[in-house]
Design an enzyme around this catalytic site. Sequence first.
Site, mmCIF file in Angstrom:
data_model
loop_
_atom_site.group_PDB
_atom_site.id
_atom_site.type_symbol
_atom_site.label_atom_id
_atom_site.label_comp_id
_atom_site.label_asym_id
_atom_site.label_seq_id
_atom_site.Cartn_x
_atom_site.Cartn_y
_atom_site.Cartn_z
ATOM 1 C CG HIS A 56 -1.965 -1.015 1.218
ATOM 2 N ND1 HIS A 56 -3.049 -0.959 2.060
ATOM 3 C CD2 HIS A 56 -2.139 -2.129 0.470
ATOM 4 C CE1 HIS A 56 -3.842 -1.988 1.828
ATOM 5 N NE2 HIS A 56 -3.306 -2.717 0.871
ATOM 6 C CD GLU A 58 -1.693 4.159 3.407
ATOM 7 O OE1 GLU A 58 -1.468 3.502 2.359
ATOM 8 O OE2 GLU A 58 -2.824 4.237 3.922
ATOM 9 C CB CYS A 86 -6.418 -0.378 5.508
ATOM 10 S SG CYS A 86 -4.726 -0.983 5.250
ATOM 11 C CB CYS A 89 -1.746 1.522 6.149
ATOM 12 S SG CYS A 89 -1.494 0.709 4.551
#
Length: 154
Positions: A56, A58, A86, A89
């Site tokens: 992801h 991040e 999420c 993350c």
Amino acid sequence: MKQPDPDVVFMRQALAQARRTAVQGEVPVGAVVVRDGKVLARGYNRPISRLDPTAHAEIVAIRRAARKTVNYRLTDCDLYVTVEPCAMCLGAILQARIRRLVYGAADPKAGAVRSIVRFPIEKTNHRLEIQQGVLADEAAVLLRDFFRARRARP
């Protein structure tokens, strides 16, 4: 002359990362790690292209920042991300000891800060400052347009 709001400046850079990944067919989420008013690392969603569910935006940005600083603790860094993180993350953000999280659009289906899951950040050892809603409309439109186009494809 009025100085531009740094949160807006850095979120625009995160949005540029999100647009970059949308062109590649990935969900358009972008992130930048900032230290001392300068971008230290950038990231955008890459789970499809990397065959890595943890890639992801991040986490990509945090990994790059950690390598650049030669330290997994990013206590003097701020993270700007276009969409509410999420749970995975947010966990990485807390483990990295990011000082401040700034995000744009809420994520009503996977957001772990205030949307679907309300992670009990106040119960952790680390105190994370959170700012939500910076350029939220731009981030939301980017996501909405991406998924609309994806649904329209045969």
